[in-house]
Scaffold this active site. Sequence first.
Site, short mmCIF file in Angstrom:
data_model
loop_
_atom_site.label_atom_id
_atom_site.label_comp_id
_atom_site.label_asym_id
_atom_site.label_seq_id
_atom_site.Cartn_x
_atom_site.Cartn_y
_atom_site.Cartn_z
N ASP A 207 19.83 27.85 30.82
CA ASP A 207 20.27 28.26 31.93
C ASP A 207 19.15 28.17 33.04
OD1 ASP A 207 22.34 27.69 30.08
OD2 ASP A 207 23.13 29.50 29.48
N HIS A 262 18.84 27.02 23.75
CA HIS A 262 19.97 27.05 23.11
C HIS A 262 20.70 25.34 22.84
CE1 HIS A 262 21.91 28.37 26.51
NE2 HIS A 262 22.48 28.40 26.77
N ARG A 272 36.22 24.77 18.19
CA ARG A 272 35.28 25.99 18.76
C ARG A 272 35.50 25.41 20.69
NH1 ARG A 272 29.90 27.21 21.52
NH2 ARG A 272 29.55 29.24 20.94
#
Length: 332
Positions: A207, A262, A272
């Site tokens: 990020d 990630h 999810r």
Amino acid sequence: MLVLSKPAIEQYSDIRNCMPSTLCSGIPLIDLSKPDSGHLIVKACEEFGFFKVINHGVPMEFITNLEAKAVRFFSLPLSEKEKAGPPAPLGYGNKRIGLNGDSGWVEYLLFTTNPDSSSQSFLSVFGENQEKFRSALNDYVSAVRKMGCEILEQMADGLKLQPRNVFSKLLMDKQSDSFFRLNHYPPCPELQALTDTNMIGFGEHTDPQIISVLRSNNTSGLQISLRDGSWISVPPDQNSFFINVGDSLQVMTNGRFQSVRHRVLANSMKSRVSMIYFGGPPLSEKIAPLPSLMKGERSLYKEFTWFEYKKSAFNSSLADNRLVNFERIIAS
């Protein structure tokens, strides 16, 4: 069991596959109510760039209220959801991630956290419930921002930095360029026919902001990469939050903290839903290693504004190492 509608698939082969990893319960756990949290946060950022927080102070009713509204939206027919898109970059997106060919088994809503923004006209898709959704969103984001700032201030304490708001002031600034994202990863029954294979829901990346604050339901899928390049699965916990070190924080600590790579894998049976706050600085903010952390070391990075880095990230692919363009070449 509620089954949410699936985003349209163009070609199954468009989705990259990967081998599964091991489940890891050794993720650093930070209790924000404990006085030694700052030291533990620093250790977690140095070793993992990622940690889990409990006793976070975010009211559960804010969490459940926003999640319920997200589930209701993602349950709509695709034709209704698409009225909130295409993302530019705010709004509804389906499978396509960014403008550079990345894709995943995911649909999402992306928002700015500025409550006065006129660029979120797509919220009209909620009809008469628009104000209720906006209120739930603002309640949640305000609480999570406050918690994120507390974490950053305890982090500054652990690093023995003054003033202790050296990081948090960037998120609290009225011009803070922060975003919020609701992700939905539908169940993927096709995976049951495949052996030792997982479908990518959201491809590997870091990020770019300072920190990201993540909360999801109790469906697994999130994985992080360790320093040796191996991947571990993060056990889900709907009552806790997970914190990612972002690229900007890596630069500000001159590489002492490293942004965590990630990804998310699709689940064959369960939906999810994740909610992520991306805490960013103002667009004009200059990002560089903090002099108080240098201690005679050379800077590993060139100074840049958040606008410059954001533009570079926007033009890159998801898995690219975006910081490489801003690293200093140190003569040996």
